[in-house]
Design an enzyme around this catalytic site. Structure first.
Site, PDB file in Angstrom:
ATOM      1  N   GLY A 136       9.664  -4.816  -8.360  1.00  0.00           N
ATOM      2  CA  GLY A 136      10.516  -3.690  -8.734  1.00  0.00           C
ATOM      3  C   GLY A 136      11.997  -3.984  -8.525  1.00  0.00           C
ATOM      4  O   GLY A 136      12.383  -4.592  -7.513  1.00  0.00           O
ATOM      5  N   GLY A 172       5.895   3.978  -8.686  1.00  0.00           N
ATOM      6  CA  GLY A 172       6.604   2.699  -8.840  1.00  0.00           C
ATOM      7  C   GLY A 172       5.607   1.555  -8.909  1.00  0.00           C
ATOM      8  O   GLY A 172       5.698   0.679  -9.783  1.00  0.00           O
ATOM      9  N   HIS A 173       4.641   1.556  -7.992  1.00  0.00           N
ATOM     10  CA  HIS A 173       3.592   0.530  -8.027  1.00  0.00           C
ATOM     11  C   HIS A 173       2.757   0.652  -9.303  1.00  0.00           C
ATOM     12  O   HIS A 173       2.377  -0.343  -9.910  1.00  0.00           O
ATOM     13  CB  HIS A 173       2.672   0.679  -6.814  1.00  0.00           C
ATOM     14  CG  HIS A 173       3.357   0.576  -5.486  1.00  0.00           C
ATOM     15  ND1 HIS A 173       3.550   1.665  -4.662  1.00  0.00           N
ATOM     16  CD2 HIS A 173       3.895  -0.481  -4.833  1.00  0.00           C
ATOM     17  CE1 HIS A 173       4.156   1.275  -3.557  1.00  0.00           C
ATOM     18  NE2 HIS A 173       4.391  -0.012  -3.622  1.00  0.00           N
ATOM     19  N   GLN A 190      15.170  -8.703  -2.989  1.00  0.00           N
ATOM     20  CA  GLN A 190      13.845  -9.281  -2.745  1.00  0.00           C
ATOM     21  C   GLN A 190      13.375 -10.090  -3.955  1.00  0.00           C
ATOM     22  O   GLN A 190      12.876 -11.208  -3.810  1.00  0.00           O
ATOM     23  CB  GLN A 190      12.848  -8.174  -2.438  1.00  0.00           C
ATOM     24  CG  GLN A 190      11.408  -8.647  -2.401  1.00  0.00           C
ATOM     25  CD  GLN A 190      10.481  -7.549  -1.915  1.00  0.00           C
ATOM     26  OE1 GLN A 190      10.385  -7.297  -0.719  1.00  0.00           O
ATOM     27  NE2 GLN A 190       9.815  -6.884  -2.829  1.00  0.00           N
ATOM     28  N   ARG A 195       8.432   4.843   2.133  1.00  0.00           N
ATOM     29  CA  ARG A 195       9.102   5.404   3.312  1.00  0.00           C
ATOM     30  C   ARG A 195       9.601   6.834   3.095  1.00  0.00           C
ATOM     31  O   ARG A 195       9.941   7.514   4.076  1.00  0.00           O
ATOM     32  CB  ARG A 195      10.263   4.513   3.747  1.00  0.00           C
ATOM     33  CG  ARG A 195       9.815   3.188   4.342  1.00  0.00           C
ATOM     34  CD  ARG A 195      10.975   2.397   4.906  1.00  0.00           C
ATOM     35  NE  ARG A 195      10.534   1.185   5.589  1.00  0.00           N
ATOM     36  CZ  ARG A 195      10.299   0.025   4.984  1.00  0.00           C
ATOM     37  NH1 ARG A 195      10.459  -0.085   3.676  1.00  0.00           N
ATOM     38  NH2 ARG A 195       9.906  -1.026   5.677  1.00  0.00           N
ATOM     39  N   LEU A 253       0.504   3.560  -2.227  1.00  0.00           N
ATOM     40  CA  LEU A 253       0.944   3.326  -3.603  1.00  0.00           C
ATOM     41  C   LEU A 253       1.456   4.598  -4.259  1.00  0.00           C
ATOM     42  O   LEU A 253       0.946   5.694  -4.025  1.00  0.00           O
ATOM     43  CB  LEU A 253      -0.216   2.739  -4.413  1.00  0.00           C
ATOM     44  CG  LEU A 253      -0.773   1.420  -3.855  1.00  0.00           C
ATOM     45  CD1 LEU A 253      -1.930   0.916  -4.716  1.00  0.00           C
ATOM     46  CD2 LEU A 253       0.304   0.356  -3.745  1.00  0.00           C
ATOM     47  N   HIS A 254       2.479   4.424  -5.081  1.00  0.00           N
ATOM     48  CA  HIS A 254       3.112   5.538  -5.793  1.00  0.00           C
ATOM     49  C   HIS A 254       3.375   5.120  -7.239  1.00  0.00           C
ATOM     50  O   HIS A 254       2.940   4.037  -7.663  1.00  0.00           O
ATOM     51  CB  HIS A 254       4.395   5.978  -5.076  1.00  0.00           C
ATOM     52  CG  HIS A 254       5.342   4.846  -4.767  1.00  0.00           C
ATOM     53  ND1 HIS A 254       5.916   4.071  -5.746  1.00  0.00           N
ATOM     54  CD2 HIS A 254       5.786   4.350  -3.578  1.00  0.00           C
ATOM     55  CE1 HIS A 254       6.701   3.166  -5.183  1.00  0.00           C
ATOM     56  NE2 HIS A 254       6.631   3.302  -3.873  1.00  0.00           N
ATOM     57  N   GLY A 257       0.805  -1.213   0.000  1.00  0.00           N
ATOM     58  CA  GLY A 257       0.000   0.000   0.000  1.00  0.00           C
ATOM     59  C   GLY A 257       0.844   1.271   0.000  1.00  0.00           C
ATOM     60  O   GLY A 257       2.040   1.244  -0.270  1.00  0.00           O
TER      61      GLY A 257
END
Ligand code: AMP
Length: 299
Positions: A152, A41-42, A158, A192, A38-39, A36
Site C-alpha cells: 500500500g 486497504g488489505h 516501506q 491501529r 484486515l480492512h 492481520g
C-alpha cells in the site's frame, strides 16, 4: 499441525505446508503480506493481486522484529478468524499464517538491512523498524517465490525499502504499489485506528486536511518544500489532540528532504493522537512503481 481449509481458501501454518501447496499452484502467483486485523486497504491489495494473477497468496504474521515499542506489539489488534473470512471473501487461494517460531526458528541469526532509503522518516523515528520489515519480507518472498507482491502507498517508505531490498538481493518478485484506501472522511485505513478514542478519531482527519493543503499548494505551483511543510504544520496546529512527530517533503525516489521541488516528491507525516501513532502521505507528482490514477482526494 493439520492444514485447515475454509472452502477454497487453504490455511497453511508451516513452511513445509506452504511449499507443498505452492508446488502445484497455477502461475503467476501474487502475494499480499499483512499483519492481520484486515480492512478494506488489505482487501484492495488482494483484489488487485487476484485480478492480475492465477494464484493469490496472503500472509498474516504480526512480525515482532518490526516493532520498536514492545507495547505496540503486544497491543497490536488480532482476530484471525475474521481475517480468514476476509481472505476467503476476496478469493485468496492460500493464507500463510505461521507462528513466530516458524519464521524465526531457534538459531535464526540474519538481519536484512537496507541502506539510505531506510534511514530518514520512519527509519529515524522507529529504530530497527525497517530491518525487521526487510528481514521478514525477504523470508516471505523466499518462501512464496511470488511473481508479484502488492503493497500500500499508505506505507510509502516501506514499499521503497522493499523494492530496494528485492532489487539488491536479486529477488525476482515485482513490487507493486497500490493506492491508499481511506474512510469517507479521508482518514487512511489502518489497523491501529481501532485504538483511537472517539475524540481522537475525529481529530485524526486533520492528517488528510494537511495533505490536501500540501497537494493544493503544489498544484497551484508552490515549489518551495519548506513552504509546503509550513502549510502542513499550520493545518496540523489547528488540532489540539495532534502531536506532530515529523512533517516531510522529500524527494520521491530517495526520500532526502528537499529545498526546491523539481521532480516527484512525497509529502508525509507522523502524528500521535494519545498513544496511537498514525502516518499518512501524498505524492506530489507521479512516484515510480505506483499504480496510476486511483488516488482519492478529499475523502
Ligand atoms: P499491515 O497489515 O499494516 O502490515 O499492512 C499490510 C499491507 O497493507 C501493507 O502493504 C500496507 O501498506 C497495506 N495497507 C495498510 N493500510 C492500507 C490502506 N489504508 N490502503 C492501502 N493499503 C494499505
Amino acid at each position: 499441525m493439520p492444514t485447515e481449509t475454509t472452502a477454497m481458501t487453504r490455511v497453511l501454518r508451516t513452511r513445509e505446508e506452504l511449499r507443498a501447496a505452492l508446488a502445484d499452484a497455477p502461475r503467476p502467483v501474487g502475494l499480499v503480506t499483512t499483519m492481520g486485523w484486515l480492512h478494506d486497504g488489505h482487501r484492495e491489495l488482494m483484489r488487485t493481486a487476484r485480478a492480475e494473477n492465477a494464484t493469490t497468496v496472503a500472509t498474516i504474521f504480526v512480525n515482532p522484529r518490526q516493532f520498536n515499542e514492545a507495547s505496540d506489539y503486544t497491543k497490536y489488534p488480532r482476530n484471525e478468524a475474521h481475517d480468514l473470512e476476509i481472505c476467503h471473501s476476496e478469493g485468496v487461494d492460500l493464507v500463510f499464517a505461521p507462528g513466530v517460531e516458524e519464521i524465526y526458528p531457534d538459531g535464526f541469526d540474519t538481519t536484512v538491512s537496507v541502506g539510505a532509503v531506510a534511514q530518514p522518516l520512519e527509519g529515524a523515528a522507529r529504530p530497527g523498524h525497517f530491518d525487521g520489515v526487510a528481514t521478514v519480507v525477504a523470508i516471505l518472498f523466499g518462501l512464496v517465490g511470488a511473481d508479484r507482491a502488492y503493497f500500500g502507498q499508505k506505507d510509502a517508505q516501506q514499499v521503497m525499502v522493499i523494492r530496494q531490498m528485492a532489487r539488491d538481493l536479486a529477488i525476482g518478485t515485482e513490487v507493486v504499489t497500490c493506492p491508499t484506501v481511506r474512510e469517507p472522511d479521508g482518514l487512511a485505513l489502518s489497523s491501529r485506528n481501532v485504538h483511537l478514542s472517539p475524540s481522537e478519531r475525529a481529530a485524526a482527519t486533520v492528517l488528510r486536511r494537511a495533505l490536501i493543503a500540501a497537494r493544493t499548494a503544489w498544484a497551484d505551483g508552490e515549489r518551495s518544500a519548506e513552504a509546503i511543510r509550513a502549510t502542513m504544520r499550520d493545518v496540523l496546529a489547528t488540532e489540539p489532540l495532534a502531536n506532530v512527530e515529523y512533517v516531510s517533503v522529500a524527494d520521491g525516489r530517495t526520500l532526502v528532504e528537499l529545498d526546491a521541488i523539481d521532480g516527484p516528491a512525497l509529502a508525509s507525516m507522523a502524528v500521535r493522537f494519545g498513544s496511537t501513532r498514525l502516518i499518512d502521505n501524498e505524492s506530489l507528482g507521479d512516484l515510480p512503481g505506483t499504480l496510476p490514477g486511483r488516488q482519492v482526494y478529499g475523502g
